[in-house]
Design an enzyme around this catalytic site. Structure first.
Site, PDB file in Angstrom:
ATOM      1  N   GLY A  46       6.360  11.151  -8.326  1.00 19.10           N
ATOM      2  CA  GLY A  46       7.571  10.338  -8.460  1.00 19.10           C
ATOM      3  C   GLY A  46       7.294   9.116  -9.323  1.00 19.10           C
ATOM      4  O   GLY A  46       6.287   9.041 -10.034  1.00 19.10           O
ATOM      5  N   ARG A  47       8.198   8.143  -9.210  1.00 23.22           N
ATOM      6  CA  ARG A  47       8.115   6.952 -10.081  1.00 23.22           C
ATOM      7  C   ARG A  47       6.770   6.235  -9.978  1.00 23.22           C
ATOM      8  O   ARG A  47       6.176   5.857 -10.989  1.00 23.22           O
ATOM      9  CB  ARG A  47       9.209   5.954  -9.693  1.00 23.22           C
ATOM     10  CG  ARG A  47      10.597   6.332 -10.134  1.00 23.22           C
ATOM     11  CD  ARG A  47      11.590   5.311  -9.604  1.00 23.22           C
ATOM     12  NE  ARG A  47      11.713   5.453  -8.180  1.00 23.22           N
ATOM     13  CZ  ARG A  47      12.752   6.023  -7.571  1.00 23.22           C
ATOM     14  NH1 ARG A  47      13.768   6.457  -8.267  1.00 23.22           N
ATOM     15  NH2 ARG A  47      12.787   6.140  -6.266  1.00 23.22           N
ATOM     16  N   ILE A  48       6.301   6.019  -8.729  1.00 29.99           N
ATOM     17  CA  ILE A  48       5.071   5.234  -8.570  1.00 29.99           C
ATOM     18  C   ILE A  48       3.868   6.025  -9.090  1.00 29.99           C
ATOM     19  O   ILE A  48       3.015   5.482  -9.798  1.00 29.99           O
ATOM     20  CB  ILE A  48       4.889   4.780  -7.104  1.00 29.99           C
ATOM     21  CG1 ILE A  48       6.057   3.858  -6.707  1.00 29.99           C
ATOM     22  CG2 ILE A  48       3.548   4.076  -6.907  1.00 29.99           C
ATOM     23  CD1 ILE A  48       6.109   3.483  -5.236  1.00 29.99           C
TER      24      ILE A  48
ATOM     25  N   ALA B  27       0.953   5.071  -0.009  1.00 29.71           N
ATOM     26  CA  ALA B  27       2.247   5.710   0.297  1.00 29.71           C
ATOM     27  C   ALA B  27       2.681   5.341   1.710  1.00 29.71           C
ATOM     28  O   ALA B  27       3.351   4.319   1.907  1.00 29.71           O
ATOM     29  CB  ALA B  27       2.126   7.216   0.106  1.00 29.71           C
ATOM     30  N   ARG B  28       2.292   6.140   2.669  1.00 27.17           N
ATOM     31  CA  ARG B  28       2.591   5.855   4.074  1.00 27.17           C
ATOM     32  C   ARG B  28       1.417   6.352   4.911  1.00 27.17           C
ATOM     33  O   ARG B  28       0.830   7.408   4.615  1.00 27.17           O
ATOM     34  CB  ARG B  28       3.858   6.578   4.523  1.00 27.17           C
ATOM     35  CG  ARG B  28       5.149   5.888   4.129  1.00 27.17           C
ATOM     36  CD  ARG B  28       5.337   4.547   4.860  1.00 27.17           C
ATOM     37  NE  ARG B  28       6.595   3.895   4.557  1.00 27.17           N
ATOM     38  CZ  ARG B  28       6.757   2.933   3.641  1.00 27.17           C
ATOM     39  NH1 ARG B  28       5.733   2.518   2.906  1.00 27.17           N
ATOM     40  NH2 ARG B  28       7.946   2.387   3.456  1.00 27.17           N
TER      41      ARG B  28
ATOM     42  N   GLU C 234       0.540   1.139  12.069  1.00 30.78           N
ATOM     43  CA  GLU C 234       0.584  -0.272  11.626  1.00 30.78           C
ATOM     44  C   GLU C 234       1.210  -1.152  12.694  1.00 30.78           C
ATOM     45  O   GLU C 234       2.193  -0.726  13.307  1.00 30.78           O
ATOM     46  CB  GLU C 234       1.401  -0.381  10.333  1.00 30.78           C
ATOM     47  CG  GLU C 234       0.683   0.204   9.173  1.00 30.78           C
ATOM     48  CD  GLU C 234       1.472   0.127   7.868  1.00 30.78           C
ATOM     49  OE1 GLU C 234       2.389  -0.714   7.754  1.00 30.78           O
ATOM     50  OE2 GLU C 234       1.157   0.916   6.974  1.00 30.78           O
TER      51      GLU C 234
ATOM     52  N   HIS D 200      -0.747  -3.565   3.871  1.00 31.53           N
ATOM     53  CA  HIS D 200       0.545  -3.082   3.347  1.00 31.53           C
ATOM     54  C   HIS D 200       1.127  -4.070   2.317  1.00 31.53           C
ATOM     55  O   HIS D 200       2.199  -4.628   2.508  1.00 31.53           O
ATOM     56  CB  HIS D 200       1.535  -2.840   4.502  1.00 31.53           C
ATOM     57  CG  HIS D 200       2.631  -1.876   4.141  1.00 31.53           C
ATOM     58  ND1 HIS D 200       3.222  -1.020   5.033  1.00 31.53           N
ATOM     59  CD2 HIS D 200       3.266  -1.656   2.960  1.00 31.53           C
ATOM     60  CE1 HIS D 200       4.163  -0.311   4.431  1.00 31.53           C
ATOM     61  NE2 HIS D 200       4.208  -0.678   3.165  1.00 31.53           N
TER      62      HIS D 200
ATOM     63  N   GLY E 163       1.597  -3.269  -1.052  1.00 32.21           N
ATOM     64  CA  GLY E 163       1.988  -2.580  -2.285  1.00 32.21           C
ATOM     65  C   GLY E 163       2.993  -3.332  -3.145  1.00 32.21           C
ATOM     66  O   GLY E 163       2.809  -3.497  -4.347  1.00 32.21           O
TER      67      GLY E 163
HETATM   68  C1  DGY Z   1       8.368   0.237   0.556  1.00 25.79           C
HETATM   69  O1  DGY Z   1       9.167  -0.239  -0.236  1.00 25.79           O
HETATM   70  O2  DGY Z   1       8.477   1.382   0.962  1.00 25.79           O
HETATM   71  C2  DGY Z   1       7.265  -0.645   1.019  1.00 25.79           C
HETATM   72  O3  DGY Z   1       6.237   0.092   1.574  1.00 25.79           O
HETATM   73  C3  DGY Z   1       7.793  -1.631   2.041  1.00 25.79           C
HETATM   74  O4  DGY Z   1       8.596  -0.963   2.932  1.00 25.79           O
END
Ligand code: DGY
Length: 324
Positions: free
Chosen positions: A158-160, A242-243, A272, A290, A292
């Protein structure tokens, strides 16, 4: 004069965003920045027209069932929305928006930060110096792993991920490979020097470094389990911006302990803000809280994007970033 919509803002936001919120809405700001918790969220849903919420608000079906509900929009501050049960929201006629695009560069920068920090042992080196243990330069001191010219594997495109590929390929001369069940157009990938792989396993087997960029969904939960971690090349590094749910954290600890995985750079965690204590004790992991999207510019832009969605919604116009 018609009453301004009431918006509960669940966390502190950068000052320019709060200023605009207070100007345009009957905004209930969270001055002490404490998470509202399930009861506070239920109260917000029954007393406000919209919530401007964040990743720290668990908006599951139980919370969303609050009655009599007044809120009609969840304007999420963030691109990821796995903390919201979007199906439950949709079933109750609650709209959900997010803030894509504006955090792409900041998050890609942080993925590169983690990649470089863990491979070049930056965290370990800084701890070493600050502890007073450094005795001076020597040719064999704290040798790391070079990233330039190596192969970066991207899980999701994706974009990131594409912004990471651009940095890795054009900035560091890396070869990039990726797997995504919904890949970008071939010419878009080719412009980034990125080569698709049909199966995730191919990426894991071929890459020197693997960076995760898929959303957290029931399908991607524990995508990086013991079995898949065992496919990584000996000496590989794993990066996760990501997550946390995408990685089985216990399996990651075991893979790092086993020595096959050389290190990990993590910005997100399964539970988290808790982090597996084993990770905290390891020198070959870089752990960030976290961060990012955590630049001043980006967090203001995210707030403005959430505001744009709020304004459009209450004008009766289509949302710019409609999730459901
Ligand atoms: C996002 O934008 O998903 C960041 O992790 C903060 O929620």
């Amino acid at each position: 004069m018609t009453a301004r919509p009431t918006v509960v803002v669940t966390r502190r936001l950068p000052e320019p965003v709060e200023r605009e919120l207070a100007r345009d809405f009957d905004a209930r700001l969270n001055h002490d920045d404490r998470p509202l918790g399930p009861e506070g969220l239920r109260e917000a849903l029954t007393t406000a027209d919209a919530l401007l919420c964040t990743v720290t608000d668990r908006l599951g079906a139980d919370v969303l069932s609050a009655e009599p509900r007044r809120a009609r929009l969840l304007a999420n501050f963030g691109v990821g929305f796995n903390h919201i049960d979007v199906e439950a929201a949709k079933a109750r006629g609650l709209a959900v928006s997010n803030t894509p695009d504006v955090l792409t560069d900041a998050t890609a920068d942080l993925a590169m930060t983690l990649l470089l920090a863990v491979t070049r042992r930056a965290g370990e080196g800084e701890r070493h110096l600050r502890s007073g243990a450094w005795t001076g330069w020597r040719p064999t001191h704290m040798l790391g792993t070079q990233v330039s010219g190596k192969t970066l594997g991207l899980v999701g495109m994706g974009r990131i991920a594409r912004a990471v590929a651009r940095r890795a390929h054009h900035g560091f001369g890396m070869r990039t490979i990726f797997h995504d069940p919904f890949p970008p157009a071939p010419d878009a990938a080719a412009a980034l020097g990125a080569e698709p792989r049909d199966r995730l396993e191919q990426v894991l087997e071929e890459a020197d470094f693997v960076s995760l960029h898929c959303p957290a969904t029931p399908e991607t939960r524990h995508l990086m389990n013991a079995e898949r971690l065992a496919l990584l090349k000996p000496g590989a590094f794993l990066i996760n911006t990501a997550r946390g749910d995408v990685v089985d954290e216990a399996a990651l600890v075991a893979a790092l302990r086993g020595g096959r995985l050389a290190g990990a750079g993590l910005d997100v965690y399964e539970r988290e803000p808790q982090v597996s204590p084993e990770l905290l004790a390891m020198e070959n992991v870089v752990l960030l809280p976290h961060l990012g999207s955590a630049t001043q510019e980006t967090r203001v832009a995210m707030g403005m994007r959430a505001l744009e969605n709020l304004r459009l919604f209450f004008q009766g116009a289509p949302l710019r970033d409609q999730v459901v």
